[in-house]
Motif scaffolding. Structure first.
Motif, PDB file in Angstrom:
ATOM      1  N   ALA A  44      -6.891  -0.550  -4.040  1.00 23.80           N
ATOM      2  CA  ALA A  44      -6.862  -0.451  -2.849  1.00 23.80           C
ATOM      3  C   ALA A  44      -5.620   0.387  -2.472  1.00 23.80           C
ATOM      4  O   ALA A  44      -4.781   0.680  -3.263  1.00 23.80           O
ATOM      5  CB  ALA A  44      -6.539  -1.836  -2.255  1.00 23.80           C
ATOM      6  N   SER A  45      -5.767   1.217  -1.552  1.00 28.73           N
ATOM      7  CA  SER A  45      -4.911   2.023  -1.204  1.00 28.73           C
ATOM      8  C   SER A  45      -3.330   1.483  -0.688  1.00 28.73           C
ATOM      9  O   SER A  45      -3.635   0.258  -0.516  1.00 28.73           O
ATOM     10  CB  SER A  45      -5.352   2.955   0.146  1.00 28.73           C
ATOM     11  OG  SER A  45      -5.414   2.209   1.248  1.00 28.73           O
ATOM     12  N   VAL A  46      -2.264   2.143  -0.602  1.00 22.98           N
ATOM     13  CA  VAL A  46      -0.998   1.505  -0.093  1.00 22.98           C
ATOM     14  C   VAL A  46      -1.100   1.337   1.131  1.00 22.98           C
ATOM     15  O   VAL A  46      -0.553   0.158   1.446  1.00 22.98           O
ATOM     16  CB  VAL A  46       0.232   2.530  -0.475  1.00 22.98           C
ATOM     17  CG1 VAL A  46       1.614   1.870  -0.039  1.00 22.98           C
ATOM     18  CG2 VAL A  46       0.296   2.723  -1.868  1.00 22.98           C
ATOM     19  N   ALA A  47      -1.746   1.944   1.848  1.00 25.71           N
ATOM     20  CA  ALA A  47      -1.882   1.797   3.597  1.00 25.71           C
ATOM     21  C   ALA A  47      -2.803   0.545   3.897  1.00 25.71           C
ATOM     22  O   ALA A  47      -2.307  -0.606   4.331  1.00 25.71           O
ATOM     23  CB  ALA A  47      -2.441   2.754   4.068  1.00 25.71           C
ATOM     24  N   SER A  48      -3.655   0.249   2.834  1.00 28.41           N
ATOM     25  CA  SER A  48      -4.463  -1.139   2.892  1.00 28.41           C
ATOM     26  C   SER A  48      -3.651  -2.208   2.690  1.00 28.41           C
ATOM     27  O   SER A  48      -3.627  -3.312   3.096  1.00 28.41           O
ATOM     28  CB  SER A  48      -5.749  -1.203   2.080  1.00 28.41           C
ATOM     29  OG  SER A  48      -6.638  -0.095   2.683  1.00 28.41           O
ATOM     30  N   ARG A  49      -2.841  -2.238   1.480  1.00 27.42           N
ATOM     31  CA  ARG A  49      -2.015  -3.177   0.997  1.00 27.42           C
ATOM     32  C   ARG A  49      -0.898  -3.382   2.288  1.00 27.42           C
ATOM     33  O   ARG A  49      -0.434  -4.693   2.365  1.00 27.42           O
ATOM     34  CB  ARG A  49      -1.295  -2.750  -0.201  1.00 27.42           C
ATOM     35  CG  ARG A  49      -2.207  -2.634  -1.428  1.00 27.42           C
ATOM     36  CD  ARG A  49      -1.699  -2.720  -2.773  1.00 27.42           C
ATOM     37  NE  ARG A  49      -0.885  -4.285  -2.846  1.00 27.42           N
ATOM     38  CZ  ARG A  49      -0.459  -4.541  -4.004  1.00 27.42           C
ATOM     39  NH1 ARG A  49      -0.466  -3.980  -5.199  1.00 27.42           N
ATOM     40  NH2 ARG A  49      -0.047  -5.853  -3.967  1.00 27.42           N
ATOM     41  N   LEU A  50      -0.335  -2.275   2.786  1.00 24.11           N
ATOM     42  CA  LEU A  50       0.876  -2.526   3.803  1.00 24.11           C
ATOM     43  C   LEU A  50       0.401  -3.176   4.947  1.00 24.11           C
ATOM     44  O   LEU A  50       0.894  -4.164   5.453  1.00 24.11           O
ATOM     45  CB  LEU A  50       1.312  -1.289   4.152  1.00 24.11           C
ATOM     46  CG  LEU A  50       2.504  -1.201   5.175  1.00 24.11           C
ATOM     47  CD1 LEU A  50       3.553  -2.015   4.500  1.00 24.11           C
ATOM     48  CD2 LEU A  50       2.879   0.072   5.474  1.00 24.11           C
ATOM     49  N   LEU A  51      -0.932  -2.823   5.364  1.00 24.63           N
ATOM     50  CA  LEU A  51      -1.562  -3.712   6.459  1.00 24.63           C
ATOM     51  C   LEU A  51      -1.926  -5.167   6.237  1.00 24.63           C
ATOM     52  O   LEU A  51      -1.644  -5.732   7.024  1.00 24.63           O
ATOM     53  CB  LEU A  51      -2.911  -3.052   6.753  1.00 24.63           C
ATOM     54  CG  LEU A  51      -3.864  -3.714   8.118  1.00 24.63           C
ATOM     55  CD1 LEU A  51      -3.238  -4.030   9.250  1.00 24.63           C
ATOM     56  CD2 LEU A  51      -5.107  -2.809   8.040  1.00 24.63           C
ATOM     57  N   ALA A  52      -2.320  -5.452   5.011  1.00 19.89           N
ATOM     58  CA  ALA A  52      -2.395  -6.885   4.419  1.00 19.89           C
ATOM     59  C   ALA A  52      -1.437  -7.495   4.757  1.00 19.89           C
ATOM     60  O   ALA A  52      -1.246  -8.952   4.978  1.00 19.89           O
ATOM     61  CB  ALA A  52      -3.149  -6.770   3.222  1.00 19.89           C
TER      62      ALA A  52
END
Length: 283
Positions: free
Chosen positions: A29-37
Motif C-alpha cells: 500500500a502507498s504511504v498516503a493510503s497508510r496515512l489515511l488509514a
C-alpha cells in the motif's frame, strides 16, 4: 523445475509467486493510503475514548485520587495497546481505518497476521506512533522500499492493497503459423507452476527488459518442450511456441468440458424419460 518469483532480472513485480507457483496479490500500500488509514483509526479511538469518558462521568463512581490515576493508566493502555491488538487480531489485519482505505496488514509471505504480529506492531506503536505523534513512523515508511514502519519490520508484516482492480486476463492467441502443428502435437498435462509461469511471462513480456525477456522466454520454452511432442518447426520463436502450447491446451480443455456438459445433459434427459408405453405429457 524452476519457478518464477515475482519477475526476476529487473522486471516489475506485480505480486509474489511462491515456490508452489501460487501468485499472491499482495501489492504494498502507498504511504498516503497508510496515512489515511492511521488518521481514521485515531479518529475512531478518540470517539471511543470520548464515549467511555462520558459513560464514566454519568456513573460518577466514588474514586479517590490514587484509584483515579490507576484507572487512567489502565484506560490509556487499553486504548494504545489492547484495543489495536484485539482489533487487528480479530479482523486479520483490518481495522476500521484500513477497511475504509483499502489496506490490510499481512505477513511478509502474504498470509494473515496473528496475535503475535498485532501485539508487536501495537507495542512498537506506543513509542513510534503515540510517543512521537507518528513522525517516526512516517519518516521510516517514506524511506523503506515497501513503506514499512518500525513495527512492521520487527513483526515481519507489511501493509497491502486489497481493493486493487482485478487485472483483465486476455486469453493467449494461437500464432497462425503454428496452428496446424499444435492441433496434432501431443501435449501432456503441464505442472500448474509451469503453466502459471508461462502465462504470466506472456502477459508481461512487453514490460520486461529485452535481455531478460529473451533469457526468460528461452528458459521457459526449453522447460515446456519436455512436455510437448513433436517439437515445433525449426526456427520457431520461443514466445510463439509458448503461446501456441497454451492456446492449444485451452482449446482442448474447452472441448473436453463442452463434451462433459453434453453428456451430463443427455444423461439427465434420459433419466427424465417415462417408461416405454407411458405417454409423455410434455411431448
Amino acid at each position: 523445475m524452476s519457478t518464477v518469483t515475482g519477475w526476476q532480472h529487473g522486471g516489475p513485480a506485480d505480486g509474489v509467486v511462491i515456490g508452489e507457483g501460487v501468485r499472491l496479490d499482495t501489492r504494498p500500500a502507498s504511504v498516503a493510503s497508510r496515512l489515511l488509514a492511521a488518521l481514521l483509526d485515531v479518529l475512531a479511538l478518540l470517539v471511543a475514548a470520548i464515549v467511555v469518558d462520558f459513560v464514566l462521568g454519568q456513573v460518577q463512581l466514588p474514586l479517590d485520587e490514587h484509584t483515579g490515576r490507576i484507572l487512567s493508566v489502565v484506560s490509556l493502555v487499553a486504548v494504545v495497546l489492547v484495543l489495536p491488538t484485539t482489533v487487528e487480531t480479530l479482523s486479520r489485519g483490518r481495522s476500521l481505518g484500513k477497511l475504509i482505505a483499502g489496506v490490510r496488514i499481512v505477513r511478509d509471505d502474504g498470509g494473515p497476521i496473528t496475535f503475535r504480529h498485532a501485539f508487536v506492531r501495537a507495542l512498537t506503536g506506543v513509542l513510534e506512533l503515540w510517543g512521537t505523534l507518528g513522525s517516526v513512523a512516517l519518516l521510516v515508511a517514506l524511506v523503506h522500499p515497501t513503506g514499512k514502519r518500525i513495527g512492521d519490520v520487527l513483526a515481519g508484516t507489511h501493509a497491502a492493497r486489497v481493493r486493487t482492480p482485478a487485472p483483465v486476463r486476455r486469453p493467449v492467441e494461437m500464432p497462425l503459423p503454428l496452428a496446424g502443428w499444435a492441433a496434432h502435437a501431443d501435449v501432456v498435462r503441464l505442472p500448474d507452476g509451469l503453466a502459471l509461469a508461462v502465462r504470466q511471462f506472456l502477459a508481461r513480456a512487453d514490460r520486461l527488459h529485452p535481455a531478460s525477456r529473451v533469457e526468460l522466454g528461452t528458459r521457459l520454452s526449453a522447460e515446456l518442450a519436455t512436455y510437448v511432442s513433436p517439437p515445433p518447426p525449426p526456427g520457431t520463436h520461443p514466445e510463439a511456441f509458448l503461446a501456441a502450447v497454451l492456446a492449444e491446451r485451452r482449446r482442448r480443455e474447452t472441448d473436453v468440458e463442452l463434451e462433459r456438459v453434453r453428456r451430463v445433459e443427455e444423461e439427465a434427459r434420459l433419466l427424465r424419460r417415462l417408461p416405454h408405453g407411458v405417454p409423455d405429457p410434455a411431448a
